[in-house]
Write a protein that holds these residues in place. Sequence first.
Motif, mmCIF file in Angstrom:
data_model
loop_
_atom_site.group_PDB
_atom_site.id
_atom_site.type_symbol
_atom_site.label_atom_id
_atom_site.label_comp_id
_atom_site.label_asym_id
_atom_site.label_seq_id
_atom_site.Cartn_x
_atom_site.Cartn_y
_atom_site.Cartn_z
ATOM 1 N N ARG A 104 0.823 -1.205 0.000
ATOM 2 C CA ARG A 104 0.000 0.000 0.000
ATOM 3 C C ARG A 104 0.858 1.255 0.000
ATOM 4 N NH1 ARG A 104 -2.408 4.181 2.185
ATOM 5 N NH2 ARG A 104 -4.674 4.458 1.918
ATOM 6 N N THR A 105 1.959 1.205 0.738
ATOM 7 C CA THR A 105 2.847 2.369 0.801
ATOM 8 C C THR A 105 3.363 2.749 -0.586
ATOM 9 O OG1 THR A 105 3.534 1.817 3.054
ATOM 10 C CG2 THR A 105 4.984 3.261 1.801
ATOM 11 N N ALA A 150 0.419 4.531 -2.402
ATOM 12 C CA ALA A 150 -0.470 5.323 -1.543
ATOM 13 C C ALA A 150 -0.974 6.591 -2.226
ATOM 14 C CB ALA A 150 0.248 5.678 -0.244
#
Length: 245
Positions: free
Chosen positions: A46-47, A50
């Motif tokens: 996800r990072t 993001a």
Amino acid sequence: MNAGKLYGLGIGPGDPELLTLKAHRILTSVPVIAYPTLENGNSVARTIVADFIRPDQIEVPMPLPFSVERSSQPYYDIAAEKIAEHLQGGQDVAVLCEGEPMLYGSFMYLFGRLAPQFLTEVVPGISSTTASAAMLGAPLTFRDDVFIIMPATLDAQTLRDRLAGVDAAVIIKLGRHFAKVRTLLEELGLLDRALYIERATQPNQRIIPITEIDPAEVPYWSLILIPSQTQPLGATRSCSVETLP
């Protein structure tokens, strides 16, 4: 109601700019995004993307501990059930996969559970193996070289046997297995060729001489590259490579 479509989305090794155009299009258009999380709740996948996630998209975190053999665990059954609920409701779901989904990717276990039931598309991504070679400025193979990728989690004898006779290799998933691998490479006379990198293309990427590494600080997201010694005519090993993302 028609069921939704499942996407296994390869998002690359860490640098968001290495996301393919297709992956970006799907990521920014699907209503549901699922991604693996670590024991502490953080998600590397996800990072990476993001900045591309919309506030109105539904997010489905999937706790997938790295401490045990996950393919036989109930964690994937639980994740698959959550994803199936959205697919059955007619919503497309993109599962974020670091690197390449079909190369040691966690998505493979979801693929086995969900692809027989739902329309599924796998979007290839840049693997950490190829990204690391680029960051290190070390060609993996030339001509008829034999190349192997293997996890450091294998026992020492298996690693030794599989390194025999290959021209180039990548050893992934180092973590707490680094000391074992380093000892083995020294025994095989490969330590001088071995190149170490961790978190390739990410902001905290590190390239360190293998003899200077503290085994206690080696993360899971690291690998050792043993590049080919074959040299085609006209090629040179002296080059200047910018290795920071």
